[in-house]
Scaffold this active site. Sequence first.
Site, short mmCIF file in Angstrom:
data_model
loop_
_atom_site.label_atom_id
_atom_site.label_comp_id
_atom_site.label_asym_id
_atom_site.label_seq_id
_atom_site.Cartn_x
_atom_site.Cartn_y
_atom_site.Cartn_z
N CYS B 85 0.83 -1.21 0.00
CA CYS B 85 0.00 0.00 0.00
C CYS B 85 0.87 1.27 0.00
CB CYS B 85 -0.97 -0.04 1.18
SG CYS B 85 -2.29 1.17 1.06
N HIS B 194 -3.49 -5.74 1.42
CA HIS B 194 -2.74 -5.88 2.68
C HIS B 194 -2.68 -7.32 3.16
CE1 HIS B 194 -2.30 -1.59 3.95
NE2 HIS B 194 -3.24 -1.44 3.03
N GLU B 196 -0.75 -8.57 5.29
CA GLU B 196 -0.45 -8.66 6.73
C GLU B 196 -1.71 -8.65 7.58
OE1 GLU B 196 -0.39 -6.04 4.99
OE2 GLU B 196 -0.61 -4.18 6.12
#
EC number: 6.3.5.3
Lengths: 75, 222
Positions: B85, B194, B196
């Site tokens: 991002c 994302h 994560e």
Amino acid sequence: MPKPEILDPQGKAVLGALPRLGFGGVTDVRQGKRFELEVAGEVTPEVLAEVEKMAETLLSNPVIENYTVRVEQDA
Amino acid sequence: MKVGVVTFPGSLDDVDALRAVGIGGNEAVPLWHGDHDLRGVDAVILPGGFSYGDYLRCGAISRFSPVMAEVIEAAGRGMPVLGICNGFQILCESHLLPGALIRNDHRKFVCRDQRLRIENTRTPWTASYDEGAEVTIVLKNGEGGFVADEATLDRLEGEGQVVARYLEVNPNGSMRDIAGITNERGNVVGLMPHPEHAVEDLTGAGTDGLGFFTSLLETAQK
């Protein structure tokens, strides 16, 4: 300024708002940025070349933006 | 492997990224934007967020931070670097990756569980996936529209440098539905979604993002 081929969503938003406020006749809006740099002393060709370098490395992203540098005197 | 995660002023997802590194079986090492030091790490992650308040352009100020000088040099030597991002935006501003990310075409912040296809599994960040794997990973961005000139887009597709593509919905106006790309060498990857946030069943849309954090070890063992 965003390059002509790059979509400018902010400009599009302004273009959409103008007729809602009763302003007609505008066919396109592009939104860019303006930086006012004050330099010490005369704007020599060397100073101008340095400012061009600033515009290219930091102030603009040459991948998506064009820039022009212009000298203005103190009001 | 030791994986560094850089914290810039305004980073939001650095802690999640550190946690995901650990879950992926690697040692997480916090790095600081103001240090000229990568602390001996084997790979670096630039996390999501709004570094330097997104002032000027997203990633434009971060690109000149002291730690980025080290990251750019290490990437040139072949060190794996993943930008997520805001990290992707920083990599583009650094010219480690081609193109740029601009405001979403619909002008609204987008936050959704996004379907993706993983198209390049030869990078040290995607080796855990099967080529063509369809996954769901969280996406959240305001300026996630990937743009590049036609020649660059053709080259990215021709050389297999498109790492991930949006499926079903193009959430931000990205050209050719591109969600992530890699450089010519394949060690630097930028990704708008994302992973994560998709590494544990307890939270989020599942664990489809885990592959981005287990791939380093798989690549090292090959």
